[in-house]
Design an enzyme around this catalytic site. Sequence first.
Site, short mmCIF file in Angstrom:
data_model
loop_
_atom_site.label_atom_id
_atom_site.label_comp_id
_atom_site.label_asym_id
_atom_site.label_seq_id
_atom_site.Cartn_x
_atom_site.Cartn_y
_atom_site.Cartn_z
N HIS A 72 0.83 -1.20 0.00
CA HIS A 72 0.00 0.00 0.00
C HIS A 72 0.87 1.26 0.00
CE1 HIS A 72 -3.31 2.50 2.20
NE2 HIS A 72 -3.29 2.76 0.92
N GLU A 75 1.94 2.06 -3.49
CA GLU A 75 0.88 2.67 -4.29
C GLU A 75 0.92 4.19 -4.17
OE1 GLU A 75 -3.74 3.59 -3.78
OE2 GLU A 75 -3.19 1.53 -3.24
N HIS A 76 1.23 4.68 -2.97
CA HIS A 76 1.33 6.12 -2.76
C HIS A 76 2.65 6.69 -3.25
CE1 HIS A 76 -2.11 6.98 0.16
NE2 HIS A 76 -2.20 5.68 -0.04
N GLU A 152 -5.81 8.07 5.82
CA GLU A 152 -6.67 7.23 4.98
C GLU A 152 -7.27 6.08 5.80
OE1 GLU A 152 -6.32 4.45 0.92
OE2 GLU A 152 -4.58 5.56 1.67
#
Length: 453
Positions: A72, A75-76, A152
Site C-alpha cells: 500500500h 501505491e502512494h 486514509e
Amino acid sequence: MAPVDLGSLEGPQGWLETDAAGQAGARVRRTVLPGGVRVLTEAVPGMRSATLGAWVGVGSRDEGDHERGATHFLEHLLFKGTRRRSAMDIAAALDEVGGDANAATGKESTSYYARVLDADLPVAVDVVADMVTSATLRGEDVDAERSVILEELAAAEDDDDDVAHERFSTLVHGDTPLGRPIGGTPADIEATTRDAITAHYGEHYVPEGLVVTAAGGLEHDAVCALVERSLTTAGWPSAGATEPLPRRSTTAGVPVPSATLPGGVLTVERDTEQAHVLLGGPALTATDERRWALGVMVAVLGGGMSSRLFQEVREKRGLAYSTYAFDTGYADDGLFGVYAGCTPSRVPQVVELMAQQWALLARDGLGDDELRRGRGQLSGALALGMEDSGARMTRLGRAELVHGRFTGLDEALARIAAVTADDVVAMAQHLLDQPRSLVVVGPFDADPVPVAP
C-alpha cells in the site's frame, strides 16, 4: 470471440504474439517483450479514449511480517517522484492532456493506471512506466505519505460500512494473509521502514513481473514500441529472452490453525444510528468453472431490485434501505456474503430473513422467470461495462494475472446463458455447507448480538 490461452505461448526469442478477433471489431493482442514484460491490448475502433495500466502480481497477502503495509505504501510513493520527474511533474503531465491517473492495491495485485484521449496515450505510457520503473522512494516522501496513509486508514475506520466488510473478511479467512487488511493497520504503517519498502519494490517491480495492459483507441504495435522505449530509458533489459514470472499458485497455502478456522459471530460496537450486517462465508476461487453459476446466484439472491433480498427485506417489510449479495474470488480461496443496513433493533429479524432467503434458494430452487432475470442482470452488467476503456483494460490485467486466458464477451455471455436452475441451487447449497460468519456493526454492548447465523 474464442478464448485466447495466455499460458501456452511458445516461440523464438523475441516478441511472442497472439491475436483474437473481438466484438464490434475490437482486437485483443498479447506480446512478451525481450525482458519478460507482457503487453496486452484491446483496440476498439471508434473509441476516442484509451486507458493504460501497469500491473504487478503482488498484493497485501504477499507481505512478510516485517513489511506489512509496504504494498500500500508503494501505491502512494510511486506518485511522489522518479529520477526524471517530481510529484508535480507527474501530476502536471497528465493534467496538461486532461487525463487522470490512480492506483489500486489488492490482496493479490497492484495496479497503476491512466486514462487519456487516444492521441495522448504516449504521455500515459511514458509517465506510468517512469513511475513503475524509476521511483526514488525518498525518506522524506516515506515520512510524508506515512501520515497520509494513517489519515486514509482513520477515514476508513470511521466508515462503518467499510469496517463491517473488513471485519467480515478477517472473520471468514481467519488468521491468514487473506484475512489481513489490504492497507495494513496503523501499527503496520508506523512500523514499516523505508528499507523494507525499498526491498519490496526491488523484489517485485521487475521486468518479468510487470504486465502492461491498454484498451481503447490504440494500435498494438505502437503501444509495444512505446512501452519498450520507456523501459529502455529506465534502464530495464531490452534484449535477451526472459520468461515472465509464473502465475500465482491456485493451491491452498499454509493450513489455517484450528483455533482460527472461519465461522462465528463478531459484534463491533459503534455509536451509530444504523447497524451494518454481513452474513456469509468461504466461496469459489477466481478460476473455478462454477463461477458463472455463482454470479447468477448472487444476482438472484441480491443483485437488483427484483432480487430476493431486495423484495423480502426492503420492499415487503421496509427493514433496510440497502441490501445486496456479493462475492470475491482469489487464487486459492473466495468469499461470499449478503449485506443489509438497518435500524439496530431490527438486526435479529434482518439476519433471519437473509439466512432464510439463502436457505430457501438452496432448498426450493427458482423459477424460469427468476433465472432469466438473474442471467440477464449478469449479462447486461458485463456488456455495459465494455463501453468503458478502463473496464476493458482491467479485464486484460485479470486475464493475464489470474485466469491465464482471455475470454471474449461472446463466450462469457454464452457461459452465463448456459447456467441452469439446478446449477444455481447446487451453488446455493454448496455455500450453505461452508462455515458461516456473521458480522454486526452497531450500538451494541453485548458480544455477540443475540442472533444466530
